[in-house]
Design a protein around this motif. Structure first.
Motif, PDB file in Angstrom:
ATOM      1  N   UNK A 148     -33.740 -79.956   3.385  1.00  0.00           N
ATOM      2  CA  UNK A 148     -32.290 -79.761   3.304  1.00  0.00           C
ATOM      3  C   UNK A 148     -31.968 -78.362   3.818  1.00  0.00           C
ATOM      4  N   UNK A 149     -30.858 -78.238   4.527  1.00  0.00           N
ATOM      5  CA  UNK A 149     -30.494 -76.960   5.126  1.00  0.00           C
ATOM      6  C   UNK A 149     -29.928 -75.997   4.085  1.00  0.00           C
ATOM      7  N   UNK A 150     -30.762 -75.471   3.265  1.00  0.00           N
ATOM      8  CA  UNK A 150     -30.349 -74.458   2.290  1.00  0.00           C
ATOM      9  C   UNK A 150     -30.520 -73.070   2.896  1.00  0.00           C
ATOM     10  N   UNK A 151     -29.738 -72.123   2.388  1.00  0.00           N
ATOM     11  CA  UNK A 151     -29.776 -70.769   2.950  1.00  0.00           C
ATOM     12  C   UNK A 151     -31.158 -70.147   2.851  1.00  0.00           C
TER      13      UNK A 151
ATOM     14  N   UNK B   7     -20.848 -82.001  -0.975  1.00  0.00           N
ATOM     15  CA  UNK B   7     -21.565 -82.356   0.254  1.00  0.00           C
ATOM     16  C   UNK B   7     -23.072 -82.312   0.019  1.00  0.00           C
ATOM     17  N   UNK B   8     -23.546 -81.299  -0.698  1.00  0.00           N
ATOM     18  CA  UNK B   8     -24.972 -81.187  -0.995  1.00  0.00           C
ATOM     19  C   UNK B   8     -25.438 -82.350  -1.879  1.00  0.00           C
ATOM     20  N   UNK B   9     -24.604 -82.738  -2.844  1.00  0.00           N
ATOM     21  CA  UNK B   9     -24.954 -83.869  -3.713  1.00  0.00           C
ATOM     22  C   UNK B   9     -25.020 -85.166  -2.915  1.00  0.00           C
ATOM     23  N   UNK B  10     -24.100 -85.328  -1.969  1.00  0.00           N
ATOM     24  CA  UNK B  10     -24.095 -86.529  -1.129  1.00  0.00           C
ATOM     25  C   UNK B  10     -25.352 -86.599  -0.267  1.00  0.00           C
ATOM     26  N   UNK B  11     -25.770 -85.440   0.233  1.00  0.00           N
ATOM     27  CA  UNK B  11     -26.976 -85.393   1.061  1.00  0.00           C
ATOM     28  C   UNK B  11     -28.195 -85.779   0.214  1.00  0.00           C
ATOM     29  N   UNK B  12     -28.285 -85.229  -0.977  1.00  0.00           N
ATOM     30  CA  UNK B  12     -29.397 -85.563  -1.870  1.00  0.00           C
ATOM     31  C   UNK B  12     -29.424 -87.052  -2.183  1.00  0.00           C
ATOM     32  N   UNK B  13     -28.243 -87.629  -2.368  1.00  0.00           N
ATOM     33  CA  UNK B  13     -28.160 -89.043  -2.730  1.00  0.00           C
ATOM     34  C   UNK B  13     -28.580 -89.967  -1.599  1.00  0.00           C
ATOM     35  N   UNK B  14     -28.518 -89.481  -0.364  1.00  0.00           N
ATOM     36  CA  UNK B  14     -28.810 -90.352   0.777  1.00  0.00           C
ATOM     37  C   UNK B  14     -30.152 -90.064   1.433  1.00  0.00           C
ATOM     38  N   UNK B  15     -30.980 -89.219   0.809  1.00  0.00           N
ATOM     39  CA  UNK B  15     -32.245 -88.802   1.418  1.00  0.00           C
ATOM     40  C   UNK B  15     -33.160 -89.987   1.733  1.00  0.00           C
ATOM     41  N   UNK B  16     -33.274 -90.917   0.789  1.00  0.00           N
ATOM     42  CA  UNK B  16     -34.152 -92.064   1.015  1.00  0.00           C
ATOM     43  C   UNK B  16     -33.674 -92.932   2.166  1.00  0.00           C
ATOM     44  N   UNK B  17     -32.369 -93.186   2.225  1.00  0.00           N
ATOM     45  CA  UNK B  17     -31.802 -93.983   3.310  1.00  0.00           C
ATOM     46  C   UNK B  17     -31.978 -93.273   4.650  1.00  0.00           C
ATOM     47  N   UNK B  18     -31.809 -91.959   4.640  1.00  0.00           N
ATOM     48  CA  UNK B  18     -31.934 -91.191   5.885  1.00  0.00           C
ATOM     49  C   UNK B  18     -33.364 -91.210   6.410  1.00  0.00           C
ATOM     50  N   UNK B  19     -34.331 -91.148   5.505  1.00  0.00           N
ATOM     51  CA  UNK B  19     -35.732 -91.210   5.940  1.00  0.00           C
ATOM     52  C   UNK B  19     -36.041 -92.576   6.537  1.00  0.00           C
ATOM     53  N   UNK B  20     -35.490 -93.625   5.919  1.00  0.00           N
ATOM     54  CA  UNK B  20     -35.676 -94.977   6.433  1.00  0.00           C
ATOM     55  C   UNK B  20     -35.015 -95.114   7.806  1.00  0.00           C
ATOM     56  N   UNK B  21     -33.827 -94.530   7.950  1.00  0.00           N
ATOM     57  CA  UNK B  21     -33.146 -94.537   9.245  1.00  0.00           C
ATOM     58  C   UNK B  21     -34.011 -93.869  10.309  1.00  0.00           C
TER      59      UNK B  21
END
Length: 244
Positions: free
Chosen positions: A87-90, A139-153
């Protein structure tokens, strides 16, 4: 349509343009506005093949390339060595140069995001970055919630790119299969052994060694022994300690 059906639709694409359109639609449904997929195939140790599919802002893409940011960007280095998403954290962009990449990306609308990687069985390494212009805790919470789907994508997109792009160019449609003797001769050639020395090591004639090396080169689409060694190593067809 389920997530899996959406991702599987990528495998039905027949052109790069169709793949781009479908991927853009999918990442939009996942809450992202931009994506960049890149793959490197080590067909050459000095001139690897690269392919990029992107809906990043063109001005940012051009600036990123001109400044050589791929060599600075910590997400690129991370995805090259591991399959764990980032995740793009500072704190990821903690150096001065890295922080500049992060700051300029934000100015271009790539504010929040994450990067995912996949490493293929033929030596290719791919990376998918998903980004949004939103910068908030939500936005950060949404990214965390979609991590599994994004990896599958990432996996499905890479599979689609292999079929549409890579199989027509740097990678053959079918997995190259070397015989045990071809691998053995290539391994000893990689150690710097001459045909005569290899013949004595494996107890065959020097002519037979040449035959096996030429066969291996032909299968990989190269023209000489040096290229055959390079291609076999980069594609994972030979590896250390495979001689028993």
């Amino acid at each position: 349509m389920t997530d899996l059906s959406l991702f599987e639709s990528l495998l039905n694409c027949n052109t790069v343009e169709e793949l781009h359109t479908n991927t853009t639609a999918i990442i939009g449904q996942m809450g992202f506005e931009h994506f960049l997929y890149g793959v490197q195939v080590n067909t050459s140790l000095t001139r690897p093949y690269r392919f990029i599919l992107s809906c990043y802002p063109e001005a940012w893409r051009k600036h990123y390339d001109e400044e050589g940011y791929a060599g600075i960007d910590p997400t690129v280095a991370h995805c090259a060595r591991t399959t764990i998403p980032i995740i793009w954290k500072n704190e990821v962009f903690k150096g001065r140069k890295e922080a500049r990449v992060r700051s300029e990306a934000k100015d271009s609308g790539l504010v929040s995001g994450a990067s995912f990687s996949v490493h293929g069985g033929r030596g290719e390494a791919a990376m998918l970055s998903l980004a949004t212009s939103r910068e908030s805790r939500e936005a950060q919470d949404d990214i965390l919630a979609t991590m599994g789907r994004a990896q599958l994508l990432t996996c499905y997109l890479h599979e689609a790119v292999q079929r549409i792009v890579l199989s027509q160019g740097p990678l053959p449609l079918k997995q190259i299969s070397l015989t045990e003797r071809e691998r053995e001769c290539l391994l000893w050639a990689a150690e710097g052994k001459t045909g005569w020395e290899i013949a004595n090591i494996v107890s065959i004639s020097e002519r037979t060694v040449t035959f096996h090396l030429q066969n291996a080169a032909q299968k990989m689409g190269v023209v000489n022994r040096q290229q055959a060694i390079s291609r076999a190593l980069s594609m994972g067809l030979i590896a250390p300690c495979t001689i028993t």
